[in-house]
Scaffold this motif. Sequence first.
Motif, PDB file in Angstrom:
ATOM      1  N   UNK A 145      32.465  19.151  -5.522  1.00 52.57           N
ATOM      2  CA  UNK A 145      32.236  17.997  -4.638  1.00 52.57           C
ATOM      3  C   UNK A 145      33.085  18.038  -3.356  1.00 52.57           C
ATOM      4  N   UNK A 146      34.120  18.879  -3.331  1.00 55.12           N
ATOM      5  CA  UNK A 146      34.940  18.987  -2.118  1.00 55.12           C
ATOM      6  C   UNK A 146      34.180  19.664  -0.968  1.00 55.12           C
ATOM      7  N   UNK A 147      33.000  20.189  -1.289  1.00 54.55           N
ATOM      8  CA  UNK A 147      32.169  20.810  -0.246  1.00 54.55           C
ATOM      9  C   UNK A 147      31.116  19.830   0.286  1.00 54.55           C
ATOM     10  N   UNK A 148      31.076  18.612  -0.320  1.00 51.18           N
ATOM     11  CA  UNK A 148      30.139  17.594   0.172  1.00 51.18           C
ATOM     12  C   UNK A 148      30.569  17.153   1.578  1.00 51.18           C
ATOM     13  N   UNK A 149      29.598  16.877   2.411  1.00 49.98           N
ATOM     14  CA  UNK A 149      29.858  16.419   3.791  1.00 49.98           C
ATOM     15  C   UNK A 149      30.711  17.396   4.613  1.00 49.98           C
ATOM     16  N   UNK A 150      30.669  18.633   4.217  1.00 51.53           N
ATOM     17  CA  UNK A 150      31.381  19.671   4.979  1.00 51.53           C
ATOM     18  C   UNK A 150      30.336  20.479   5.747  1.00 51.53           C
ATOM     19  N   UNK A 151      30.591  20.736   7.034  1.00 54.40           N
ATOM     20  CA  UNK A 151      29.618  21.509   7.826  1.00 54.40           C
ATOM     21  C   UNK A 151      29.871  23.009   7.726  1.00 54.40           C
ATOM     22  N   UNK A 152      31.156  23.377   7.799  1.00 53.36           N
ATOM     23  CA  UNK A 152      31.485  24.804   7.799  1.00 53.36           C
ATOM     24  C   UNK A 152      32.639  25.096   6.826  1.00 53.36           C
ATOM     25  N   UNK A 153      32.535  26.259   6.180  1.00 54.61           N
ATOM     26  CA  UNK A 153      33.599  26.695   5.272  1.00 54.61           C
ATOM     27  C   UNK A 153      34.161  28.016   5.785  1.00 54.61           C
ATOM     28  N   UNK A 154      35.451  28.016   6.144  1.00 54.33           N
ATOM     29  CA  UNK A 154      36.097  29.263   6.573  1.00 54.33           C
ATOM     30  C   UNK A 154      36.500  30.059   5.328  1.00 54.33           C
ATOM     31  N   UNK A 155      36.067  31.303   5.288  1.00 52.88           N
ATOM     32  CA  UNK A 155      36.323  32.136   4.107  1.00 52.88           C
ATOM     33  C   UNK A 155      37.722  32.762   4.157  1.00 52.88           C
ATOM     34  N   UNK A 156      38.681  32.105   3.490  1.00 53.65           N
ATOM     35  CA  UNK A 156      40.012  32.712   3.358  1.00 53.65           C
ATOM     36  C   UNK A 156      39.912  33.914   2.433  1.00 53.65           C
ATOM     37  N   UNK A 157      39.013  33.816   1.452  1.00 54.13           N
ATOM     38  CA  UNK A 157      38.798  34.924   0.500  1.00 54.13           C
ATOM     39  C   UNK A 157      37.493  35.641   0.856  1.00 54.13           C
ATOM     40  N   UNK A 158      37.421  36.137   2.102  1.00 52.49           N
ATOM     41  CA  UNK A 158      36.191  36.824   2.559  1.00 52.49           C
ATOM     42  C   UNK A 158      35.884  38.043   1.700  1.00 52.49           C
ATOM     43  N   UNK A 159      36.918  38.584   1.064  1.00 51.02           N
ATOM     44  CA  UNK A 159      36.732  39.763   0.197  1.00 51.02           C
ATOM     45  C   UNK A 159      35.919  39.435  -1.058  1.00 51.02           C
ATOM     46  N   UNK A 160      35.758  38.140  -1.369  1.00 48.47           N
ATOM     47  CA  UNK A 160      34.943  37.747  -2.533  1.00 48.47           C
ATOM     48  C   UNK A 160      33.677  37.032  -2.083  1.00 48.47           C
ATOM     49  N   UNK A 161      33.182  37.386  -0.893  1.00 52.58           N
ATOM     50  CA  UNK A 161      32.042  36.667  -0.312  1.00 52.58           C
ATOM     51  C   UNK A 161      30.836  36.624  -1.264  1.00 52.58           C
ATOM     52  N   UNK A 162      30.562  37.729  -1.965  1.00 53.63           N
ATOM     53  CA  UNK A 162      29.381  37.775  -2.852  1.00 53.63           C
ATOM     54  C   UNK A 162      29.543  36.766  -3.974  1.00 53.63           C
ATOM     55  N   UNK A 163      30.737  36.782  -4.605  1.00 59.42           N
ATOM     56  CA  UNK A 163      31.019  35.872  -5.727  1.00 59.42           C
ATOM     57  C   UNK A 163      30.940  34.405  -5.257  1.00 59.42           C
ATOM     58  N   UNK A 164      31.461  34.139  -4.079  1.00 63.26           N
ATOM     59  CA  UNK A 164      31.501  32.765  -3.555  1.00 63.26           C
ATOM     60  C   UNK A 164      30.085  32.293  -3.169  1.00 63.26           C
ATOM     61  N   UNK A 165      29.312  33.137  -2.531  1.00 62.15           N
ATOM     62  CA  UNK A 165      27.940  32.764  -2.143  1.00 62.15           C
ATOM     63  C   UNK A 165      27.100  32.440  -3.380  1.00 62.15           C
ATOM     64  N   UNK A 166      27.330  33.191  -4.444  1.00 61.11           N
ATOM     65  CA  UNK A 166      26.577  32.977  -5.690  1.00 61.11           C
ATOM     66  C   UNK A 166      26.919  31.589  -6.247  1.00 61.11           C
ATOM     67  N   UNK A 167      28.218  31.241  -6.168  1.00 60.97           N
ATOM     68  CA  UNK A 167      28.704  29.960  -6.701  1.00 60.97           C
ATOM     69  C   UNK A 167      28.247  28.787  -5.853  1.00 60.97           C
ATOM     70  N   UNK A 168      28.087  29.006  -4.559  1.00 59.86           N
ATOM     71  CA  UNK A 168      27.852  27.895  -3.633  1.00 59.86           C
ATOM     72  C   UNK A 168      26.435  27.876  -3.083  1.00 59.86           C
ATOM     73  N   UNK A 169      25.488  28.240  -3.933  1.00 56.36           N
ATOM     74  CA  UNK A 169      24.080  28.272  -3.506  1.00 56.36           C
ATOM     75  C   UNK A 169      23.629  26.919  -2.970  1.00 56.36           C
ATOM     76  N   UNK A 170      24.050  25.859  -3.669  1.00 52.42           N
ATOM     77  CA  UNK A 170      23.609  24.501  -3.280  1.00 52.42           C
ATOM     78  C   UNK A 170      24.088  24.128  -1.888  1.00 52.42           C
ATOM     79  N   UNK A 171      25.362  24.446  -1.617  1.00 54.25           N
ATOM     80  CA  UNK A 171      25.948  24.153  -0.302  1.00 54.25           C
ATOM     81  C   UNK A 171      25.125  24.860   0.788  1.00 54.25           C
ATOM     82  N   UNK A 172      24.763  26.111   0.505  1.00 55.47           N
ATOM     83  CA  UNK A 172      23.992  26.899   1.478  1.00 55.47           C
ATOM     84  C   UNK A 172      22.594  26.302   1.647  1.00 55.47           C
TER      85      UNK A 172
END
Length: 396
Positions: free
Chosen positions: A353-380
Amino acid sequence: MIKKFLDLGYQPLANKYLKSYKKLSIKKKELYRLTVGFDTKTKLVSLFNKIPDKIMFDSNYPYKSSMSKTMTDSFKKLSVKIKKRFNPKLFLEIGSNDGALIKNFNKNQVICVEPCSNLARITKRKGYFTYNDYWNLNLSNKIKSKFNTVDVIYSANTLTHINNLNQVFKSISNLLTQDGILIIEDPSFLECIKKLSYDQFYNEHIYIFSALSVKKLINEFGLELFDIEKLDTHGGSLRYYIKRANNNKIKIENTVSKQISTELKFGLGNFSTYLKFGNSVKKSKNDLLKLLKTIKKKNQKIIGYGATAKASTVLNYCNIGNDMIDYFVDTTPDKKNRYMPGKNIKIKKYEKKLLNNVDYVYLGAWNFVKEIFKKEKKFIQKGGKFITHVPTPRII
Ligand code: DWN
Ligand code: SAH
């Protein structure tokens, strides 16, 4: 001769997440100059200002390897490979952290070395023989007197954190059987240049290896590369397989000469390549700031994802504060409700829920982009966007 090619300004210690925001000061030595150089003789990339390990790796080290599925999967795969290819009777890991790799081995087969007592406690409790100590000749001798020799030694993302590399390899050679194997795994400097990932530099990363530098480094200790594996982890790593030079039973794979010639072709032997990298980093900083400012002008909300050591470098180098990034989310328990080092940006324990009402997410862990994108399908799906600075600052 070590020649400077990168200056990332004054930086706080990367893994010291503060309980409350505090302005750090250069006078109090809470901020350290982060400059990077290239040794034209040894081809090794290193920091000029080396901070004592006891300050960085203490009883409260927050980073846990097991927080990322990508890493636990990679370690599981590696354990199968090691058992199949080398079948070790005794396996030693330097920098075993929270046991993300060794949990795949039998308890009576493994020796762990981990200086941070909060982490060493975890593997001890699980029943693994753990030395809560720094890797050095004293410890190597201590282990030798108890176990005699070890047939496989492994270390990921750790040897580059130890100042005295001569002692590191001497201590390894001291303990390895005649037919013994050393496997080390660390971010590849070639990938770092290609991805312009200057955030691989922070006080803990005293060295960034290339195959070129590792080959020269180990040579002095009668050790030799016999295989190199390319990995996607941590933005592109290399896994180096090493044997004693006088062990002729093991064939040297052509992966070694291939990697070295790729690095030489790219220019990793020449200082000019490093200078070019240093100049591109300055442009990356300006472009990232431009991008964030454009978004903030439209009053849109940006948060950070993954309160990484790498993000600490980016925030402090680019001077990004909570006027641009509202907060970071991270799954690591010991980072919860802390502040990003040197910056007034709070870290919140990850919840979707911390991603609700958020426009942009800066990837501090860009090295795990695949894992994060999979987790955050709804946000996308809802139109949420990610920002990265790797390889160039952009929205993805
Ligand atoms: O070398 C080092 C590497 C291996 O780890 C150490 N010196 C310090 C540390 O560096 P880092 O902090 O840049 O590492 P990571 O592995 O990129 O950190 C990822 C962070 O992101 C962790 O705090 C966990 C967090 N995370 C998350 O909150 N949600 C990660 C994933 C994949 C996620 O889904
Ligand atoms: N191997 C794990 C952890 C990497 S983080 C992984 O790849 O995910 C770096 C680790 O190196 C930390 O656990 C830290 O405590 C350890 N370390 C730092 N200095 C060390 C030293 N001198 N000897 C042994 N381990 C060390």
